[in-house]
Scaffold this motif. Structure first.
Motif, PDB file in Angstrom:
ATOM      1  N   THR A 195      39.767  28.929 -20.275  1.00 31.06           N
ATOM      2  CA  THR A 195      40.505  28.364 -21.397  1.00 31.06           C
ATOM      3  C   THR A 195      41.207  27.098 -20.948  1.00 31.06           C
ATOM      4  OG1 THR A 195      40.870  30.534 -22.411  1.00 31.06           O
ATOM      5  CG2 THR A 195      42.284  28.724 -23.130  1.00 31.06           C
ATOM      6  N   SER A 250      34.208  32.760 -18.274  1.00 25.90           N
ATOM      7  CA  SER A 250      35.039  32.139 -19.305  1.00 25.90           C
ATOM      8  C   SER A 250      36.177  31.339 -18.683  1.00 25.90           C
ATOM      9  CB  SER A 250      35.647  33.213 -20.217  1.00 25.90           C
ATOM     10  OG  SER A 250      34.645  33.933 -20.896  1.00 25.90           O
ATOM     11  N   ARG A 286      29.840  29.606 -28.557  1.00 24.34           N
ATOM     12  CA  ARG A 286      30.364  29.931 -27.227  1.00 24.34           C
ATOM     13  C   ARG A 286      31.789  29.402 -27.024  1.00 24.34           C
ATOM     14  NH1 ARG A 286      28.162  27.749 -22.852  1.00 24.34           N
ATOM     15  NH2 ARG A 286      27.406  25.863 -23.899  1.00 24.34           N
ATOM     16  N   GLN A 316      38.732  27.503 -25.762  1.00 25.90           N
ATOM     17  CA  GLN A 316      38.264  28.742 -25.154  1.00 25.90           C
ATOM     18  C   GLN A 316      36.766  28.624 -24.945  1.00 25.90           C
ATOM     19  OE1 GLN A 316      39.826  31.735 -24.185  1.00 25.90           O
ATOM     20  NE2 GLN A 316      37.806  32.258 -23.402  1.00 25.90           N
ATOM     21  N   ASN A 360      33.429  30.466 -23.496  1.00 22.21           N
ATOM     22  CA  ASN A 360      32.796  31.714 -23.081  1.00 22.21           C
ATOM     23  C   ASN A 360      31.327  31.484 -22.758  1.00 22.21           C
ATOM     24  OD1 ASN A 360      35.223  33.119 -23.646  1.00 22.21           O
ATOM     25  ND2 ASN A 360      34.616  33.407 -25.781  1.00 22.21           N
TER      26      ASN A 360
END
Length: 122
Positions: A19, A17, A67, A82, A84
């Motif tokens: 951000t 992940s 996602r 974000q 993921n």
């Protein structure tokens, strides 16, 4: 002319992940929809996601639905992405851009940041 600045990119393994953040100088983003685009080497810039000025609505490319999540904090004059469950095909330079309403075409945005590199690799 305002300036957008992206940050938060990096190298991450598949499934990881990140951000990303998009901030602006000399303008309040409150009045603008903000979009994220990405560009892989040798490919055209493609839209990833866009959020309305109020944050009440957001759109996503089919390839990232479920996602990625776009959000904004107008008090911080910042829009976030974000990301993921990252995949190698998410690799590219990520850019943010602002307009009064979300636009699907990159050509309809006048101001861009310098971009932030996202690399997804084992």
């Amino acid at each position: 002319q305002y300036q957008l600045v992206e940050s938060g990119g990096g190298l991450v393994r598949p499934g990881g992940s990140l951000t990303l953040s998009c901030t602006a100088s000399r303008v309040s983003l409150d009045d603008y929809a903000v979009a994220w685009f990405r560009q892989a080497p040798g490919k055209e810039r493609e839209g990833v996601s866009c959020i309305s000025s109020s944050g009440g609505s957001a759109d996503y490319a089919d390839s990232v639905k479920g996602r990625f999540t776009i959000s904004r904090d107008n008090a911080k004059n910042t829009v976030y992405l974000q990301m993921n469950s990252l995949k190698p095909e998410d690799t590219g330079v990520y850019y943010c851009a602002a307009e009064y309403v979300c636009q699907r075409s990159a050509a309809l945005y006048d101001s861009w940041g310098q971009g932030t590199q996202v690399t997804v690799s084992a």
